[in-house]
Motif scaffolding. Structure first.
Motif, PDB file in Angstrom:
ATOM      1  N   THR A 157      34.399  40.644  34.438  1.00 17.45           N
ATOM      2  CA  THR A 157      33.295  41.439  33.914  1.00 17.45           C
ATOM      3  C   THR A 157      32.099  41.378  34.852  1.00 17.45           C
ATOM      4  N   ALA A 158      31.800  40.196  35.359  1.00 19.80           N
ATOM      5  CA  ALA A 158      30.691  40.051  36.303  1.00 19.80           C
ATOM      6  C   ALA A 158      30.949  40.860  37.575  1.00 19.80           C
ATOM      7  N   CYS A 159      32.185  40.878  38.035  1.00 19.04           N
ATOM      8  CA  CYS A 159      32.537  41.677  39.222  1.00 19.04           C
ATOM      9  C   CYS A 159      32.290  43.164  38.961  1.00 19.04           C
ATOM     10  N   CYS A 160      32.661  43.631  37.780  1.00 22.36           N
ATOM     11  CA  CYS A 160      32.450  45.038  37.432  1.00 22.36           C
ATOM     12  C   CYS A 160      30.961  45.368  37.398  1.00 22.36           C
ATOM     13  N   ILE A 161      30.162  44.487  36.827  1.00 23.42           N
ATOM     14  CA  ILE A 161      28.729  44.759  36.694  1.00 23.42           C
ATOM     15  C   ILE A 161      28.046  44.812  38.060  1.00 23.42           C
ATOM     16  N   ILE A 202      27.963  30.430  39.419  1.00 22.37           N
ATOM     17  CA  ILE A 202      27.494  29.704  40.604  1.00 22.37           C
ATOM     18  C   ILE A 202      27.917  28.236  40.586  1.00 22.37           C
ATOM     19  N   PRO A 203      27.797  27.519  39.464  1.00 21.66           N
ATOM     20  CA  PRO A 203      28.309  26.139  39.469  1.00 21.66           C
ATOM     21  C   PRO A 203      29.801  26.058  39.777  1.00 21.66           C
ATOM     22  N   ALA A 204      30.563  27.064  39.329  1.00 20.74           N
ATOM     23  CA  ALA A 204      32.002  27.055  39.584  1.00 20.74           C
ATOM     24  C   ALA A 204      32.330  27.249  41.057  1.00 20.74           C
ATOM     25  N   LEU A 205      31.384  27.782  41.846  1.00 23.80           N
ATOM     26  CA  LEU A 205      31.623  27.984  43.277  1.00 23.80           C
ATOM     27  C   LEU A 205      31.739  26.664  44.034  1.00 23.80           C
ATOM     28  N   PHE A 206      31.277  25.587  43.422  1.00 25.83           N
ATOM     29  CA  PHE A 206      31.397  24.286  44.068  1.00 25.83           C
ATOM     30  C   PHE A 206      32.761  23.654  43.799  1.00 25.83           C
ATOM     31  N   PRO A 250      44.512  41.960  23.182  1.00 27.09           N
ATOM     32  CA  PRO A 250      45.207  40.757  23.665  1.00 27.09           C
ATOM     33  C   PRO A 250      44.689  40.327  25.025  1.00 27.09           C
ATOM     34  N   LEU A 251      44.562  39.031  25.214  1.00 28.37           N
ATOM     35  CA  LEU A 251      43.957  38.498  26.428  1.00 28.37           C
ATOM     36  C   LEU A 251      44.672  38.982  27.682  1.00 28.37           C
ATOM     37  N   ASP A 252      45.984  38.944  27.692  1.00 31.23           N
ATOM     38  CA  ASP A 252      46.727  39.361  28.879  1.00 31.23           C
ATOM     39  C   ASP A 252      46.459  40.830  29.197  1.00 31.23           C
ATOM     40  N   THR A 253      46.430  41.660  28.158  1.00 29.54           N
ATOM     41  CA  THR A 253      46.153  43.089  28.362  1.00 29.54           C
ATOM     42  C   THR A 253      44.737  43.303  28.872  1.00 29.54           C
ATOM     43  N   LEU A 254      43.785  42.576  28.312  1.00 30.46           N
ATOM     44  CA  LEU A 254      42.391  42.721  28.712  1.00 30.46           C
ATOM     45  C   LEU A 254      42.185  42.305  30.163  1.00 30.46           C
ATOM     46  N   LEU A 255      42.811  41.209  30.569  1.00 31.01           N
ATOM     47  CA  LEU A 255      42.682  40.753  31.947  1.00 31.01           C
ATOM     48  C   LEU A 255      43.260  41.766  32.928  1.00 31.01           C
ATOM     49  N   LYS A 256      44.393  42.362  32.578  1.00 30.22           N
ATOM     50  CA  LYS A 256      45.002  43.363  33.462  1.00 30.22           C
ATOM     51  C   LYS A 256      44.116  44.590  33.592  1.00 30.22           C
ATOM     52  N   ARG A 257      43.519  45.008  32.483  1.00 30.94           N
ATOM     53  CA  ARG A 257      42.635  46.177  32.531  1.00 30.94           C
ATOM     54  C   ARG A 257      41.399  45.896  33.387  1.00 30.94           C
ATOM     55  N   LEU A 258      40.802  44.742  33.180  1.00 32.80           N
ATOM     56  CA  LEU A 258      39.619  44.394  33.967  1.00 32.80           C
ATOM     57  C   LEU A 258      39.951  44.245  35.446  1.00 32.80           C
ATOM     58  N   ASP A 259      41.130  43.742  35.735  1.00 32.38           N
ATOM     59  CA  ASP A 259      41.566  43.612  37.124  1.00 32.38           C
ATOM     60  C   ASP A 259      41.681  44.989  37.770  1.00 32.38           C
ATOM     61  N   ARG A 260      42.279  45.940  37.056  1.00 33.38           N
ATOM     62  CA  ARG A 260      42.419  47.303  37.597  1.00 33.38           C
ATOM     63  C   ARG A 260      41.049  47.955  37.782  1.00 33.38           C
ATOM     64  N   LEU A 261      40.169  47.764  36.812  1.00 36.81           N
ATOM     65  CA  LEU A 261      38.832  48.350  36.914  1.00 36.81           C
ATOM     66  C   LEU A 261      38.067  47.733  38.087  1.00 36.81           C
ATOM     67  N   TYR A 300      39.499  31.418  39.592  1.00 35.11           N
ATOM     68  CA  TYR A 300      38.783  32.682  39.793  1.00 35.11           C
ATOM     69  C   TYR A 300      37.696  32.528  40.860  1.00 35.11           C
ATOM     70  N   ASN A 301      37.972  31.696  41.844  1.00 34.82           N
ATOM     71  CA  ASN A 301      37.000  31.454  42.905  1.00 34.82           C
ATOM     72  C   ASN A 301      36.693  32.731  43.689  1.00 34.82           C
ATOM     73  N   ASN A 302      37.705  33.553  43.961  1.00 32.73           N
ATOM     74  CA  ASN A 302      37.485  34.793  44.713  1.00 32.73           C
ATOM     75  C   ASN A 302      36.550  35.743  43.963  1.00 32.73           C
ATOM     76  N   GLN A 303      36.711  35.827  42.655  1.00 26.07           N
ATOM     77  CA  GLN A 303      35.833  36.680  41.858  1.00 26.07           C
ATOM     78  C   GLN A 303      34.400  36.131  41.863  1.00 26.07           C
ATOM     79  N   HIS A 304      34.266  34.816  41.775  1.00 23.73           N
ATOM     80  CA  HIS A 304      32.933  34.209  41.793  1.00 23.73           C
ATOM     81  C   HIS A 304      32.237  34.453  43.126  1.00 23.73           C
TER      82      HIS A 304
END
Length: 371
Positions: A145-149, A200-204, A93-104, A210-214
Motif C-alpha cells: 500500500t505504501a508503494c502504491c501511495i 523505516i525501522p524495518a529497513l535496518f 482474502p489475504l492471499d488475493t489482496l496481496l496479489k492484487r496489490l502486487d499487480r497494482l 518486504y525489504n525491497n518494498q520498504h
C-alpha cells in the motif's frame, strides 16, 4: 505617426486590440486614438471582453472534438480494475489482496508522469488511502500500500490540489474526478505514521521479507521529495522527532540486531530524506535540533572525559580496540550542515538562543531550591 498608423489599420476593433497589446512599445495612449474615430469608441474596461480573443477565428465544434481526441490519444490510463476495499465482516482474502496489490504496484511503477491520465487513478487513490489498507495487520499489505501511495504522489507531482486546511470540506466533494488527490492528503497522517514507525525501522533488517518494498518507499520519498508533505500534517513535530531519532540510532550501529550490515544505499537515501526536510522546513522543533546536536558527541575522541573523571591513563597498546571511524549518524549531521549551511546555522542559532534564555535567571525568579 499616429495618423499614418490609424490609416493602415482596417477596423476599429483591430486597432484597439493591437494598440492594447503593443501599448508599451508604441508609447501611444489607445484611449486617445479610439476617441478620434467617427464610429462609437470602445469603452475599455466596461466589460470582460478581450479584444485579442475577439480577433481569433472561432473554431468549429468538430475541430474542438478532434483536438481533444488528439490530446487523449497521447495519454495512458491505469488498467488495474480490481477491488481493494471491502465491507465490514467480508474482507478480501489475504492471499488475493496481496496479489492484487502486487499487480497494482508493478503497473504504477511503470507509468510515466508525462503521459498518465491522472483521472484514471481516482479509484485506486481512494482505496489505498483507506484505513483498511494503511492499518492492515499484515506487513505485506501495508508495504504494498505504501508503494502504491508513493507512486500516486509521484505521478501527481509537483502540485497537490489542496492543502490540509482546504480539505476541510464535505465528503461529497470527493465525488469530483479532479479531487481524488485530496484523499491522499487526508490520509497523510496515517501514511507517514506507517512510514516512520514501521517501514523505516524495518529497513535496518535487510532480511525482512518486504525489504525491497520498504527501500522503494524510502527512495521515492527522497527522490520525488514527497516527504515534504509531512510538514503539513497535524502533529508533525512528534513524527519529525521520531524520524530523526530512528534514523540516527539505526545507522549508528555497525550491524543490525540480527548481525547484518546496513546497506549503503539505504543510508544514503535516509540522508537525502532528512536533507529534503531541512531544505523545505521553515523551522525545526527544538527537540529535533537537540537530537542532531547530540550526534556530535558520538564523534568525541576516544578517552575524552574519561581521563578527567577516572584519572586512568589509556594504554597505547589498546588504541586498536577503540573505534577509529566516525559514526554514521555524525557523518549524516555533518553532511547536512555542509549541504544546507544557511538553514542549519539558523536552526542551531535559534536552538542555542533558546537554551541560553531558558538557563538565564530573571530578576525576581527563583530556582528549584527557592533561593
Amino acid at each position: 505617426t499616429n495618423q499614418s498608423l490609424i490609416g493602415i489599420l482596417p477596423s476599429h476593433y483591430e486597432t484597439s486590440a493591437l494598440l492594447l497589446h503593443c501599448r508599451g512599445a508604441l508609447r501611444v495612449d489607445p484611449l486617445t486614438i479610439l476617441y478620434d474615430f467617427a464610429t462609437p469608441p470602445l469603452t475599455v474596461g466596461a466589460s470582460h471582453w478581450d479584444p485579442l480573443c475577439a480577433m481569433a477565428p472561432r473554431r468549429s465544434a468538430a475541430a474542438e472534438v478532434e483536438e481533444q481526441q488528439e490530446e487523449d490519444a497521447g495519454t495512458v490510463q491505469l488498467q488495474f480494475d480490481e477491488p481493494l476495499s471491502w465491507r465490514p465482516g467480508k474482507p478480501i482474502p489475504l492471499d488475493t489482496l496481496l496479489k492484487r496489490l502486487d499487480r497494482l504496484t508493478k503497473e504504477l511503477s511503470e507509468l510515466d508522469q508525462e503521459t498518465i491520465d491522472t483521472s484514471s487513478l481516482q479509484k485506486v487513490a481512494k482505496e489505498t488511502a483507506s484505513h483498511q489498507l494503511l492499518n492492515h495487520k499484515d506487513k505485506g499489505v501495508r508495504a504494498y500500500t505504501a508503494c502504491c501511495i508513493v507512486d500516486i504522489l509521484r505521478l501527481c507531482a509537483p502540485d497537490a490540489p489542496f492543502t490540509p486546511t482546504q480539505l476541510k470540506v464535505d465528503c461529497q466533494l470527493f465525488a469530483q474526478p479532479w479531487c481524488f488527490f485530496g484523499l491522499i492528503v487526508l490520509c497523510q497522517q496515517d501514511f507517514f505514521n506507517l512510514t516512520i514507525t514501521s517501514i523505516i525501522p524495518a529497513l535496518f533488517e535487510p532480511s525482512h521479507p518486504y525489504n525491497n518494498q520498504h527501500k522503494y518507499v524510502l527512495r521515492s520519498l527522497a527522490e520525488i521529495k514527497s516527504i515534504v508533505l509531512l510538514l503539513d500534517v497535524d502533529g508533525h513535530e512528534n513524527l519529525l522527532l521520531h524520524l530523526f531519532s530512528t534514523i540516527f540510532d539505526g545507522v549508528s550501529g555497525s550491524k543490525t540486531p540480527s548481525g547484518e550490515t546496513i546497506a549503503k544505499d539505504v543510508q544514503f537515501s535516509m540522508q537525502e530524506l532528512l536533507g529534503v526536510l531541512i531544505e523545505d522546513a521553515g523551522s525545526l522543533p527544538a527537540k529535533v535540533v537537540d537530537v542532531m546536536m547530540a550526534q556530535f558527541l558520538r564523534a568525541a575522541a576516544p578517552g575524552i572525559g574519561r581521563d578527567k573523571h577516572n584519572h586512568v591513563q589509556l594504554d597505547e597498546n589498546q588504541a586498536t580496540l577503540l573505534a577509529k571511524e566516525e559514526p554514521e549518524a555524525y557523518r549524516i549531521v555533518k553532511h547536512l550542515c555542509q549541504a544546507y549551511p544557511d538553514k542549519m546555522s539558523r536552526f542551531v542559532s535559534q536552538y542555542f538562543s533558546d537554551v541560553i534564555v531558558d538557563a538565564t535567571p530573571f530578576p525576581g525568579s527563583r530556582d528549584k531550591d527557592g533561593e
